[in-house]
Design an enzyme around this catalytic site. Structure first.
Site, short mmCIF file in Angstrom:
data_model
loop_
_atom_site.label_atom_id
_atom_site.label_comp_id
_atom_site.label_asym_id
_atom_site.label_seq_id
_atom_site.Cartn_x
_atom_site.Cartn_y
_atom_site.Cartn_z
N TRP A 1 -7.49 63.45 86.77
CA TRP A 1 -7.89 62.58 85.48
C TRP A 1 -8.85 63.59 84.70
CZ3 TRP A 1 -12.89 62.07 86.66
CH2 TRP A 1 -13.18 61.70 87.95
N GLU B 1 -0.60 59.53 89.83
CA GLU B 1 -1.50 60.31 90.37
C GLU B 1 -0.97 61.30 91.24
OE1 GLU B 1 -5.42 57.60 90.87
OE2 GLU B 1 -3.76 57.05 92.28
N LYS B 2 0.21 61.91 90.94
CA LYS B 2 1.09 62.50 91.92
C LYS B 2 0.45 64.07 91.86
CE LYS B 2 4.78 63.04 88.45
NZ LYS B 2 4.50 61.82 87.72
N CYS C 1 -7.79 39.43 83.93
CA CYS C 1 -9.25 38.81 83.23
C CYS C 1 -9.74 38.35 84.67
CB CYS C 1 -8.85 37.59 82.21
SG CYS C 1 -10.26 36.36 81.93
N GLU D 1 -14.09 57.11 99.47
CA GLU D 1 -13.05 58.06 98.65
C GLU D 1 -13.78 59.25 98.30
OE1 GLU D 1 -10.92 56.48 95.27
OE2 GLU D 1 -10.49 54.66 96.51
N ASN E 1 -10.37 46.89 94.63
CA ASN E 1 -10.97 48.25 94.76
C ASN E 1 -11.51 48.54 93.39
OD1 ASN E 1 -10.04 50.93 95.90
ND2 ASN E 1 -9.35 51.43 93.73
N GLU E 2 -12.52 49.37 93.58
CA GLU E 2 -13.33 49.58 92.69
C GLU E 2 -13.30 48.63 91.25
OE1 GLU E 2 -12.17 53.65 91.07
OE2 GLU E 2 -13.24 54.71 92.72
N ARG F 1 -2.90 49.44 86.21
CA ARG F 1 -3.43 48.44 87.38
C ARG F 1 -4.74 47.82 86.81
NH1 ARG F 1 -6.15 53.33 91.17
NH2 ARG F 1 -7.29 54.24 89.65
N CYS G 1 -13.79 40.93 79.94
CA CYS G 1 -12.85 40.56 79.17
C CYS G 1 -13.41 39.42 78.12
CB CYS G 1 -11.85 39.57 79.89
SG CYS G 1 -10.60 38.96 79.26
C1 GAL Z 1 -10.38 55.87 92.35
C2 GAL Z 1 -9.50 54.91 92.78
C3 GAL Z 1 -8.25 55.49 93.58
C4 GAL Z 1 -7.58 56.83 92.71
C5 GAL Z 1 -8.87 57.59 93.00
C6 GAL Z 1 -8.42 58.98 91.92
O1 GAL Z 1 -11.04 55.69 91.37
O2 GAL Z 1 -10.05 53.91 93.80
O3 GAL Z 1 -7.32 54.67 93.67
O4 GAL Z 1 -7.25 56.39 91.61
O5 GAL Z 1 -9.92 57.22 91.84
O6 GAL Z 1 -9.40 60.01 91.96
#
Ligand code: GAL
Length: 642
Positions: free
Chosen positions: A284, A324-325, A84, A276, A118-119, A80, A127
């Site tokens: 991650w 991200e499952k 650029c 979030e 998003n973020e 994702r 770039c």
């Molecule tokens: C954020 C992002 C989300 C998701 C989340 C996972 O960085 O906006 O889409 O990936 O992290 O922790």
């Protein structure tokens, strides 16, 4: 969702390829259905513009819109954020999707907020491609007007870098050694601005089509690549994403408090939204430890305490496929009823529903910490006396003492008006503009109290040394001159003796300071600087400035800040046992005291009389029990005249 008390959903963040399966094909029916369902259920929508992940057909047709790294490697699609920021193709495709989306949903009763992108910058913050090079030149022309000015600002006579044509200028691509620091600093400014331009393109459409609907994009705490001071003024509501590391609860709590204070400050004190967080595990980190029972609720209320008026989650339902499952969600893969985190989500939803009176209230702060992205960028470029002076660590070394003493602090841009604060802290301001330097001096001479650490006021906004003796713009204010820097080796410490007798240690840095009016509070005790000043205090106009020439150990730093804040008359919200945080929010409907137990054990605390905003019960004062990770929000009884 109703069971969990959900009243706002961020929708369609990564749905571009569904909404627009081909250049001239659109499919909004599925989104109509979801919007309708939510609306029927009384749930509002924070509708995403869906532009954070371009669809495969777009990059297939226009591979030139893919981002390029400093070494020339081009990133492929397949994850994702593969665009650029300067790409006209990306910008136009995003703009046209937002036109369609906003036209379709502008009158939808569920729509209450826009979630742009998003973020920004999370994966690709800059770039280095040829398209970016052209955009960079345009940006530089606007900043400098002439090539002569640019050559002067970048000091291009050094290493034979003088430009004779704009076309010769490139992004700071991978070079044999350090690229020109002025060029690098400008490229960081430009890259933040290039992404901001992407956001602005969408915002312009949205504010025209739906003038009354507030707009946000989610920030990422202290995210280095984006100058959030510049971004935040373009948002109606500041929002943030926070993913604490449950394996480091103490550091996580401190960092989320600090991030919360930053978000509030970016919005000039206005309430923000925790957009979030997650119920339990992320996916991650190398090892993804779950949140302990109670921690999610605690950290949610911590955000509210620091000024958030909304608490949201990534994500509703844990996905079955995709990258991200294994990231937790509100609804897990397995049965929902038996999952403890779901019960906590339901409890939180019910509790937040009882806190409407809190909305709009503010967090009063008497202390400001000066924090600046440009200075951060410049400080952490290579080729410095020490690579161990890090902006965020320096800020944190100050912030932790306020946090532990339950003293609320705002963050402030260096050029902000500081008059309202009793105490201003400057952990490090390596780069300083003339306006900021004058503002800090005026603040102190007008009666303010200031504490500043070393390696501040060293360069101007072009990253050129301010000559005349360090720290040139603060020499008068601090009543001293720094003759030379003596950074300490990794792990090396230096004893520092205070006049009152106590001996502390310094690390990272030492320097040769010549007082010129300042009183010496502590001296280095060993090494070549033995007997030389380490900590000083100077009366300037009607105010006082402290200067610290090393990184003091935490105990000494705490004592120094305690002294400074007592002299400044800064008050603490409450004196509580370690690990229990207190924050106060105040508004038209009263004063709310948050007590947050960050410990894995029950504690008893002193509580003022008032109403427990979560249970509705009266608290008569005296002792209050807070379970492990427990939270109390007390609507305080106000004394006569308050
Ligand atoms: C954020 C992002 C989300 C998701 C989340 C996972 O960085 O906006 O889409 O990936 O992290 O922790």
């Amino acid at each position: 969702m109703q069971e969990a008390g959900v009243n706002l959903v961020s929708l369609g963040i990564f749905s571009w390829s569904r909404l627009q399966p081909g250049p001239n094909e659109f499919d909004f029916e599925w989104l109509d259905r979801v919007m309708h369902l939510l609306n029927e259920g009384g749930i509002k929508v924070d509708l995403a513009t869906a532009t954070a992940s371009p669809p495969p057909w777009l990059t297939h047709q226009h591979p030139e819109m893919l981002p390029t790294l400093a070494d020339g490697a081009r990133l492929w699609p397949g994850a994702r954020q593969h665009y650029c920021p300067s790409s006209p193709v990306y910008r136009e495709a995003a703009r046209s999707l937002v036109e369609r989306l906003s036209a379709r949903y502008k009158d939808h009763p569920a729509l209450v907020m826009w979630h742009v992108g998003n973020e920004y910058g999370c994966h690709v913050a800059a770039c280095y491609c040829d398209v970016s090079a052209i955009d960079f030149r345009t940006w530089l022309r606007a900043r400098y007007g002439s090539l002569e000015e640019l050559n002067r600002a970048w000091g291009t006579d050094f290493w034979s870098q003088r430009y004779s044509d704009w076309e010769e200028i490139l992004p700071p691509r991978q070079a044999p050694t350090w690229p020109n620091p002025g060029q690098c600093l400008d490229f960081l400014r430009f890259s933040s601005d290039a992404l901001l331009a992407c956001y602005e393109i969408e915002r312009t459409v949205l504010s025209r089509v739906t003038p009354g609907i507030p707009i946000t994009t989610n920030f990422m705490r202290f995210f280095k690549p984006l100058d959030y001071w510049k971004w935040a003024v373009q948002e109606d509501i500041v929002s943030d994403d926070v993913y604490q590391d449950p394996s480091e609860p103490e550091a996580s709590s401190l960092e989320s408090a600090m991030a919360g204070d930053l978000m509030r400050s970016l919005g000039q004190g206005r309430p923000w939204i925790l957009l979030e967080q997650t119920t339990s595990r992320v996916n991650w980190r190398p090892v993804n430890v779950p949140k302990r029972p109670g921690q999610m609720r605690l950290w949610s209320f911590q955000a509210v305490a620091h000024g958030a008026d909304g608490v949201m989650f990534f994500q509703w339902r844990q996905s079955r496929s995709g990258a991200e499952k294994f990231h937790s969600a509100m609804v897990p893969h397995g049965p929902v009823e038996s999952w403890p985190a779901w019960r906590e989500v339901v409890q939180l939803g019910a509790e937040l529903g009882r806190l409407d009176a809190l909305c709009g209230s503010r967090v009063p702060a008497e202390v400001a910490i000066v924090f600046d992205w440009e200075s951060w960028w410049a400080l952490e470029q290579p080729s410095k006396p020490s690579a161990n002076v890090r902006a965020l660590e320096q800020a944190r070394a100050y912030y932790e003492h306020l946090y532990r003493a339950n003293i609320s602090a705002d963050f402030a841009h260096p050029e902000a008006d500081l008059k309202a604060y009793k105490l201003v802290l400057v952990p490090n301001l390596y780069l300083v503009s003339d306006a900021a330097a004058a503002g800090l001096a005026a603040y102190v001479s007008g009666g303010g109290r200031l504490v500043m650490s070393y390696f501040s006021g060293i360069v101007d906004p072009a990253d050129q040394i301010r000559l005349g003796g360090y720290p040139a713009p603060f020499v008068e204010l601090l009543g001293l001159r720094v003759e030379d820097f003596a950074p300490l080796a990794v792990g090396e410490t230096i004893p520092v003796r205070f006049e009152a007798g106590q001996v502390a240690t310094g690390q990272i840095w030492s320097e040769l300071i010549r007082p010129a009016g300042a009183e010496v509070l502590a001296r280095f005790e060993a090494g070549p600087l033995k007997g030389e000043p380490a900590v000083l205090r100077h009366t300037f106009g009607s105010g006082v400035a402290h200067y610290i020439g090393t990184t003091l150990d935490s105990i000494a730093m705490g004592a120094l800040l305690e002294q400074a804040r007592m002299e400044a008359g800064v008050t603490s919200v409450a004196a509580l046992p370690p690990g229990v945080e207190a924050v106060r929010r105040q508004g038209d409907s009263g004063s709310f005291l948050f007590l947050l137990n960050h410990q894995d054990a029950e504690v008893e605390v002193e509580a003022a009389p008032g109403l427990d905003a979560l249970t509705g019960e009266r608290i008569e004062g005296g002792r209050l029990r807070l379970p492990a990770y427990g939270v109390a929000i007390i609507k305080e009884d106000l004394a006569e005249g308050q």
